[in-house]
Design an enzyme around this catalytic site. Structure first.
Site, PDB file in Angstrom:
ATOM      1  CB  CYS A   1      -1.372  31.669  25.606  1.00 43.28           C
ATOM      2  SG  CYS A   1      -2.299  32.483  26.931  1.00 43.28           S
TER       3      CYS A   1
ATOM      4  CG  HIS B   1      -3.717  27.848  26.781  1.00 40.69           C
ATOM      5  ND1 HIS B   1      -2.361  27.810  27.007  1.00 40.69           N
ATOM      6  CD2 HIS B   1      -4.190  28.883  27.517  1.00 40.69           C
ATOM      7  CE1 HIS B   1      -2.025  28.752  27.848  1.00 40.69           C
ATOM      8  NE2 HIS B   1      -3.119  29.434  28.173  1.00 40.69           N
TER       9      HIS B   1
ATOM     10  CD  GLU C   1      -1.579  24.529  25.487  1.00 36.76           C
ATOM     11  OE1 GLU C   1      -1.368  25.221  26.493  1.00 36.76           O
ATOM     12  OE2 GLU C   1      -1.749  25.006  24.342  1.00 36.76           O
TER      13      GLU C   1
END
Length: 199
Positions: free
Chosen positions: A78, A179, A181
């Site tokens: 990011c 992102h 994750e």
């Protein structure tokens, strides 16, 4: 077990990034000094928030030069991807300078809001260890108001009105504007690919 050093300079999303790597079997440790960076097998530069604040923290903690000198695999997530570039129009701040170009604001348009928040598809994927097994059109999760410049470092694009680089690479430094994750199986594949890159 592959080791990952997660750079802790006060940015958000550390816990979710750590958990995502640990789910993949990685051994994660948080580092916040030059010695921790130097000893890392591979380095993760997370980021949430403003570029000027993030660079101020990295500089104040003496981390900017060790990051620039890091010779093994490094990935920025990011805001961490944006920090790899030369400068940002957000506060007109110089950044790490590892990839040429200036980060610029996304432009709002009909039906589009800034920041860009939500799922968007990856396209124009280049052949690279980080994109191995990632399909064109796979969706990943974005939260950002600025975008990196397109250029030779671009590995994949996404669109928010106009295309922008969603993944980049310059030598041993990679970046994801999204992102991973929070990007389900596609994000997990990308993080797994990063763990598999020869350190």
């Amino acid at each position: 077990m592959t080791g990952v050093a997660l750079l802790d300079y006060g940015a958000g999303n550390l816990a979710s990034v750590q958990f995502a790597f640990e789910r993949l079997g990685a051994r994660v440790r948080r580092v916040s000094d030059a010695a921790g960076i130097d000893a890392a097998e591979r380095l993760v530069l997370p980021g949430v928030g403003a570029a000027a604040w993030a660079m101020g923290r990295l500089d104040a903690l003496g981390l900017s030069d060790p990051i620039r000198a890091f010779p093994r695999p490094l990935i920025g997530l990011c805001l961490g991807q944006q920090l790899l570039f030369e400068s940002s129009a957000e506060g007109d701040v110089p950044m790490l300078g590892l990839i040429p170009g200036q980060v610029i604001p996304l432009t709002p348009g009909p039906g589009l809001t800034v920041p860009h928040m939500g799922w968007s598809a990856l396209s124009d994927l280049a052949d690279d260890p980080l994109t191995e097994g990632v399909e064109d059109g796979a969706y990943v999760y974005f939260v950002h108001g600025f975008a990196c410049p397109d250029g030779p470092a671009t590995l994949a694009c996404a669109r928010h009105g106009t295309p922008f680089p969603a993944m980049v690479r310059q030598g041993n430094r990679w970046g994801c504007q999204f992102h991973p994750e929070r990007s389900s199986t596609t994000g997990a594949r990308i993080l797994s690919n990063f763990l598999a890159i020869d350190a």
